[in-house]
Scaffold this motif. Sequence first.
Motif, PDB file in Angstrom:
ATOM      1  N   LEU A  56       0.736  -1.213   0.035  1.00 16.30           N
ATOM      2  CA  LEU A  56       0.014   0.090  -0.190  1.00 16.30           C
ATOM      3  C   LEU A  56       0.877   1.348   0.041  1.00 16.30           C
ATOM      4  CD1 LEU A  56      -3.072  -0.677   2.427  1.00 16.30           C
ATOM      5  CD2 LEU A  56      -2.891  -0.935   0.026  1.00 16.30           C
ATOM      6  N   CYS A  75       2.174   2.094  -3.422  1.00 15.29           N
ATOM      7  CA  CYS A  75       1.144   2.715  -4.168  1.00 15.29           C
ATOM      8  C   CYS A  75       1.019   4.056  -4.022  1.00 15.29           C
ATOM      9  CB  CYS A  75      -0.230   2.125  -4.048  1.00 15.29           C
ATOM     10  SG  CYS A  75      -0.372   0.397  -4.930  1.00 15.29           S
ATOM     11  N   ARG A  76       0.911   4.357  -2.567  1.00 17.95           N
ATOM     12  CA  ARG A  76       0.636   5.847  -2.232  1.00 17.95           C
ATOM     13  C   ARG A  76       1.942   6.655  -2.739  1.00 17.95           C
ATOM     14  NH1 ARG A  76      -1.457   4.860   3.873  1.00 17.95           N
ATOM     15  NH2 ARG A  76      -2.253   2.997   3.139  1.00 17.95           N
ATOM     16  N   ALA A 119       1.939   7.503  -6.377  1.00 16.40           N
ATOM     17  CA  ALA A 119       0.839   8.566  -6.937  1.00 16.40           C
ATOM     18  C   ALA A 119       1.387   9.939  -6.693  1.00 16.40           C
ATOM     19  CB  ALA A 119      -0.477   8.541  -6.029  1.00 16.40           C
ATOM     20  N   VAL A 120       2.271  10.181  -5.523  1.00 17.11           N
ATOM     21  CA  VAL A 120       2.813  11.571  -5.041  1.00 17.11           C
ATOM     22  C   VAL A 120       4.097  11.417  -6.080  1.00 17.11           C
ATOM     23  CG1 VAL A 120       4.225  12.685  -3.362  1.00 17.11           C
ATOM     24  CG2 VAL A 120       1.932  11.433  -3.023  1.00 17.11           C
ATOM     25  N   ALA A 131       3.048  12.646  -9.431  1.00 10.00           N
ATOM     26  CA  ALA A 131       2.724  13.957  -9.781  1.00 10.00           C
ATOM     27  C   ALA A 131       4.256  14.922  -9.765  1.00 10.00           C
ATOM     28  CB  ALA A 131       1.995  14.493  -8.347  1.00 10.00           C
ATOM     29  N   VAL A 138      -2.184  15.169  10.147  1.00 11.40           N
ATOM     30  CA  VAL A 138      -2.434  14.384   8.807  1.00 11.40           C
ATOM     31  C   VAL A 138      -1.750  13.266   8.834  1.00 11.40           C
ATOM     32  CG1 VAL A 138      -1.932  14.931   6.278  1.00 11.40           C
ATOM     33  CG2 VAL A 138      -2.157  17.021   7.992  1.00 11.40           C
ATOM     34  N   PRO A 139      -2.520  12.282   9.302  1.00  6.74           N
ATOM     35  CA  PRO A 139      -1.876  10.875   9.474  1.00  6.74           C
ATOM     36  C   PRO A 139      -1.360  10.118   8.251  1.00  6.74           C
ATOM     37  CG  PRO A 139      -4.415  11.040  10.019  1.00  6.74           C
ATOM     38  CD  PRO A 139      -4.158  12.264   9.241  1.00  6.74           C
ATOM     39  N   GLU A 140      -1.694  10.591   7.144  1.00  4.59           N
ATOM     40  CA  GLU A 140      -1.316   9.869   5.797  1.00  4.59           C
ATOM     41  C   GLU A 140       0.020  10.692   5.305  1.00  4.59           C
ATOM     42  OE1 GLU A 140      -1.940   7.134   3.839  1.00  4.59           O
ATOM     43  OE2 GLU A 140      -0.489   7.901   2.441  1.00  4.59           O
ATOM     44  N   SER A 190       1.639  10.413   2.363  1.00  2.00           N
ATOM     45  CA  SER A 190       1.672  11.304   1.097  1.00  2.00           C
ATOM     46  C   SER A 190       1.047  12.300   1.109  1.00  2.00           C
ATOM     47  CB  SER A 190       1.073  10.404   0.216  1.00  2.00           C
ATOM     48  OG  SER A 190       1.745   9.008   0.165  1.00  2.00           O
ATOM     49  N   ALA A 191      -0.088  12.218   2.050  1.00  2.00           N
ATOM     50  CA  ALA A 191      -1.047  13.588   2.161  1.00  2.00           C
ATOM     51  C   ALA A 191      -0.217  14.785   2.685  1.00  2.00           C
ATOM     52  CB  ALA A 191      -2.143  13.333   3.062  1.00  2.00           C
ATOM     53  N   LEU A 233       2.013  16.261   0.390  1.00  2.00           N
ATOM     54  CA  LEU A 233       1.318  16.940  -0.506  1.00  2.00           C
ATOM     55  C   LEU A 233       1.061  18.335  -0.034  1.00  2.00           C
ATOM     56  CD1 LEU A 233      -1.220  14.802  -2.158  1.00  2.00           C
ATOM     57  CD2 LEU A 233       0.785  15.940  -3.397  1.00  2.00           C
ATOM     58  N   GLN A 234       0.876  18.363   1.377  1.00  2.00           N
ATOM     59  CA  GLN A 234       0.617  19.430   2.098  1.00  2.00           C
ATOM     60  C   GLN A 234       1.814  20.596   1.983  1.00  2.00           C
ATOM     61  OE1 GLN A 234      -1.581  19.496   5.878  1.00  2.00           O
ATOM     62  NE2 GLN A 234      -3.283  19.677   4.311  1.00  2.00           N
ATOM     63  N   GLU A 289       0.073  -6.623  15.640  1.00  2.00           N
ATOM     64  CA  GLU A 289      -0.124  -5.218  15.723  1.00  2.00           C
ATOM     65  C   GLU A 289       0.387  -4.901  16.962  1.00  2.00           C
ATOM     66  OE1 GLU A 289      -3.083  -3.552  17.592  1.00  2.00           O
ATOM     67  OE2 GLU A 289      -2.656  -5.501  19.102  1.00  2.00           O
ATOM     68  N   TRP A 290       0.368  -3.453  16.932  1.00  2.00           N
ATOM     69  CA  TRP A 290       1.378  -2.728  17.908  1.00  2.00           C
ATOM     70  C   TRP A 290       1.026  -3.314  19.718  1.00  2.00           C
ATOM     71  CZ3 TRP A 290       5.784  -0.965  18.659  1.00  2.00           C
ATOM     72  CH2 TRP A 290       6.172   0.053  19.642  1.00  2.00           C
TER      73      TRP A 290
END
Lengths: 343, 306, 503
Positions: free
Chosen positions: C2, C5-6, C9-10, C13, C221-223, C225-226, C229-230, C384-385
Motif C-alpha cells: 500500500l 502505491c501511495r 501517486a505522489v 505527480a 495529517v495521518p497519511e 503522502s498527504a 502534498l501539504q 499489531e502494536w
Amino acid sequence: MAVHADPSASELPVSPLLDVSRLVVEIDTLQGPVRPVDGVDLRIEAGEIFGVVGESGCGKSLTALSILGLLPRPQGRIRSGSIRFEDQDLARLDERDLRRIRGNRIAMIFQEPMTSLNPVLGIGDQVAEALVIHRGLSRRDALAQAIHLLERVGIADARHRAHDFPHRLSGGMRQRVMIAMAMACRPKLLIADEPTTALDVTIQAQVLDLMDDLKAEDGVAVLLITHNFGIVAERAARVAVMYGGVVVEEASTEQLFEQPRHPYTHGLLAAVPQLGRRRDGMRPHPLSEIPGMVPNLARPAPGCAFADRCALRVEACLRERPPLAAVAPGHRVRCHVTGVSAQ
Amino acid sequence: MGTLLVRRLAALVPVILGVSVAVFLMLHAVPGDPAQIIAGQEASVEDVAQVRHSFGLDQPLAVQYARFLSRAVVGDFGTSFRTKRPVIDEIGDRYGYTLLLGAAAIAFAVAVGILVGVVAAVFKHSWVDNVCLLVSLVGVSVPNFFLGLLLMLGFSVWLQLFPLTGADTAWHVVLPAVTLGLPSAAVIARIMRSSLIEILGNDYIRTARAKGLPEWLVVGRHALRNALMPVVTVVGLQMGYLLGGAVIVETVFAWPGLGRLTVQAIAARDFPVVQAAVLVLAATFVLVNLLTDLVYSILDPRVTLS
Amino acid sequence: MLGTCRCVAVLAALALGITPVAAQTPKGTLVFASGGDADTLDPHFILERPDVRVSMHIHENLVNFDQNGELKPELAESWSVSDDRLTWTFNLRKGVTFHDGTPFNAEAVKQSFERILDPATASPRRSIASVISAVKVIDEYTVALITDKPFAPLPSQVSMFNLAIVGPAAKTPGADYARKPVGTGPFKFAAWQVGEKITLVRNEAYWGPKPAIERIEFRVVPEDSARVLQLMSGEADVIANVPPAMLPQLKSSSAVKVIQETSFRTVLLGVNNKIKPFDDLRVRQALAHAIDTSSLVKGVLRGIPKHGGGIEAPDIPGARKDLPPYAHDTAKARRLLAEAGYPNGFSTTLMTPTGRFMNDRQLAEAIQAQAREVGIDIKIEAPEWATYNTLLNKREVPLFLSTKGNPTGDLDLTMHLVAHSAGQMNFYNWKNPKADQLIETQRGTTDREQRYALLSEIQQSFYDEVPAIVLFYDAQLYAARSNVTGVRVQPNETVTFTHVRKN
C-alpha cells in the motif's frame, strides 16, 4: 361476382378512419431480421368495432403496436407500407408527432390489467396524465376530470379511489381504469389488445359492455384484437382474420361466421365448440385443432403461409402468395382456392 | 405507522445490548494490556499497576461489565484511557464529522450513481453506455486511498480548487466525500442501469408511452421510481461499506471522524472509547437500515413497515 | 505494498512537474503537520511524541538541553548539589508568570512536583519523579529537591518532558488541565479541534526572547503522502516523518528543504538471553556476525541512518563512539554455531512491529535472509502494536525488533531501563550483576568524567555479551518550506519552533 384485385377503390370509396396498407414490420432477432407482420391490410371505419382474430404469433399485436409507433426499440421497425389515419401516414411520422396522437386521438389498452398500470402511482394521476399532456390541463383540473372518467367507467366512490394505488384494485377494476385512461382525451380510435383475456368470464362481459357503451356515446372506433371468436362474434361489426403476418380473410361479422371462406378461418371456427352469439362462448379457446404448426418466421415460404397446414392446398399455394381479393362486397379472402372460386 | 416505528426502534435495544456484550468480550479476549499500552514500554511495574487500577481493569470481568452497563444506561460511557476525557465528548467531537462525511458521500453516490445509471440505461448498448460502464468499473476497482491521493493531486495541488486535508470549511468535505462515495456511486450506477432497463420493459411503461408521454416523463415519472427499489436496498448496504471505508478516507484526508478515532482506540486498547464507538456505529447502522425501509415504504405503496 | 502505491501517486505527480503555485500560510503562522493528534497536554500524563511536541512549547522545565545536548538553565538560573549529594538547590528565574497571570515561584515548582508524585494523581510517569522524596521551598525563588540516595543525573532527569512545571491551575479540581494547559512557555494554548489541529499563540509576556511567529498550528495529517502534498502545496510549512522513498524528490525541489537529524534512538535486534539456544553467548555472537548491518542500512534504509555497535547512540554525552558493529563474517558465525552445538543451525522466531519505525517489516525480512546464510531459520511474526507490546513484556519471544530512545539525553535513564536486570525495557532477560552494580554506583557519582567511565564499562559489557544486536541509530526526517528557518529538531526526538522565522 368478379375478383377485385384492388378492392379499396371500388368497394370503399369513402376514406376510412384507419387504413393500414401492406404494412411490413421487421424485428431483429439473433437469427437475423424477421417479418412477423408481412403485408397487413386493415381498414377501420369511424365508430365501428373492428375485430382482429388470430393465434398468438400471427402478428396482430405487433400490427397494433406499429400503429402507435410503439414497436420495441431499437430492434423493431416498420419496413414498408402505410398507416393512414386522418390524412396522416403514421408510418412516416416522427416520434414527436406520434406522441401527439398517442393517448389523444388513438388510445390503446392492453391485455394485462395487472401489470399495465404503474404500481407506484395513484390511479387518478395515471388517468389524468394524458389530459395534462394533450389538453394542457393543470394537474388539479386533470385530476378532477380523471375522477369523472373513473366514475364513467363504473368505479364507485371514484373521488376517493382516485388516490388508491393499483394493487388495491381487482383485475376488472384495473381494466376499467385502463379504459378510463384510454378514453381521457376522447380518442377517435381505441386499440384494445386482448382487453379481457386475463379477466374471468363475468368481468369480461362487463368490460366489453363498457366498451360498447363508450362506442355508442363517444363514437369511438375500436380495434379489438383477440384470439376469441366468441367476443368477436358478439361485439365486432367487421372482422379480419390474421395468419402468418398477413390478413387472410376480412368480412362483416355475419359474413364471416355464415360464409367463412379461408381454410384457416374454417379451421378456427371448427375449433370453437359452440359457435354463435352465446355469452358463455366467449371463453378463449386454443386454436390447436388445426393440424400443423404456426409458420417459422425466420424461413418464410414463398407461397401462402398457411399452405403447410392447408387441406385444400394446390400447387400454386407453395409457389405464389395469393392476393387479398374481394369475394363479395366487404368480404375479402387471401386464398388461391377459395378466394377465386367464389361467385 | 407510528407504533411500527416505535416497535422497530425498540428492536434496537437487544441489538445494542448484544453488540455491547460481544465487543466487551472481544476486547478482553484480544491480547494487549491497556495499562501496559497506555503507560508505555518504559513504564515501571508500579506505574503500570497504578494505571491498571485507575482504569478499573483489576476488577473481575463481570464486575467491569456490570459497571459499564449501569453507567451506560444513564448515558455515561466512562473516560477515555488515553485522553482522560469523557467518552461522550470524545465520540461527540467526532460523530458529527462522520455523519457529515457519510451523508455527503452517500448524497454524492446516490446523485451520481442514479444519473449515470439512468443515462446508461436510456442509451443502453451505445457508446454512452459503454463509457458509463467503464467509468463505474474503474470506480469500483480503484482503492480508496489511491483515489483520494489522485483527487488531492488533481483538485487541490494542481487546480487548487479544494483544500487538501482537514475539516475547517464546507469545502473540506468535498474531496473526502467524493473519494468515499465514488465506489458506491459506481455500484449504484450499475444497479440503477440494470434495474431501469428491466423496468423499461414493463407493461406499464408501454402504457405510459401509449399515453403519449415524452420519453423523459416515461423514464422520470414512471420508470425511475420503480427502478429505485433495488437501488434503495443497495444504498442501505453501501452505508455499511461507507462506515468501513470511512476509516481510510478519514486517514488520507485527516478528517476528524469516528472511524479514525475507533481505529486509534483499538490500537491503543482504549476500551471505553472502542466500546462506545462500536455501539454508536451499530446503532447508526440499524437506524440507517430503518431509514432504508422507510424510504422503501415511501417509494412503493405496496410496502409497509413491519 | 500500500505504501508503495501511495508513494507512486505522489512521485508521479512530482515527476510530471505538478509543483503547484503554493497557497501560502499566513506570514505570522507556522503550520506543522504530523501524523498523530495529541492525547493530552498535561505533562504529567504525556506518553507520546505528538503530545510532547505541543506541550514543550507551552511548558518549561527547570533545566533543559541546548542544541548541543548540553544542559542549560531554563526556569532555574542555576543549581547546585549539597555535599551529601542528596539536596539539589535550584535558583529560580524571577519575573516569570504563567499564562494565566499567576507568578512562577518556588511554591509553583513544589506544587508541580508534588502533583506528579501524588499517587492520587495517577500519573503513568510517576516513576520518573520518584527519585525525589521531598520538595522544599527555601524562599520565593529558591527550591530544593531532595533525594533519598545520591542521584547524579537529577538535573537531566528534571529536563524530562514529564517533569515540566505545570501551572497552579492544574490543581483546581475539574480544571481539565489536559485540555487547557497553563505553562510559562513562549506559546500559549489557544484552541484544540480534536483530531484536526491544536493552535498555540505567542505568549506576549514571555520572559525570554519573543518568538518571531505569532501562531503555531499543529495539524494532524495521518497519511504520509498527504503530508508531503501539504508541504508541496504550501498548506503546511513543516512536516514530520517524511517517507524515505520521497527524500530524493523533496531534496531536488527548490520550494522545500529536508531537515535530517540524528536521534538518540537505537534500533536493535533483541535477543532473549533466557531462551535456548540464545542462552549461549556463542550463539548470540554467531547471530551478530551473521548480520551485515551496513548492507541493511544501505539496502533497506536507503543509507539514511548511521550504524554502529554500541547500545547507546554515539551522540549522547557519555556514549561509546568506539564500538564498531560486529564484523559480517558468516564463516565465523558458522564456526561459533558449531562450537555451541548447532552445526546445522536451528529454527527460531522473530517478532517485528509494522510501520512503527523506518521500514521495520522489510528490515525483519532482510535479517531473515541474512540469518539463513548461516543456517538460522527465522520465522517472522508481525502482530499489531498492542499485541506486540504485550508479547514483548512477557519476554517469551526469542528474537524481536525493538527500539529505545532517550528523552533526557542522560545515559542513566536508558541504561537503567535497558541494561539493569530489573530494567523495565530489559526485554532481553540480560542479567549481569556487575552491570547492575555499576548502574547503581554511577547514580551516586557526581563527577561527570568518573560517571561516564562507569557507564562506559556497562556499555562494554553489553557489547561483549550481545544481549541485543545493535542495527542502527534512527534518523529523523522533517521537511520544511524553503522560506522557513530555525526549526530545531533535537536528537531526543523533540522539535521546537520557538526560533522559527518565515521569510
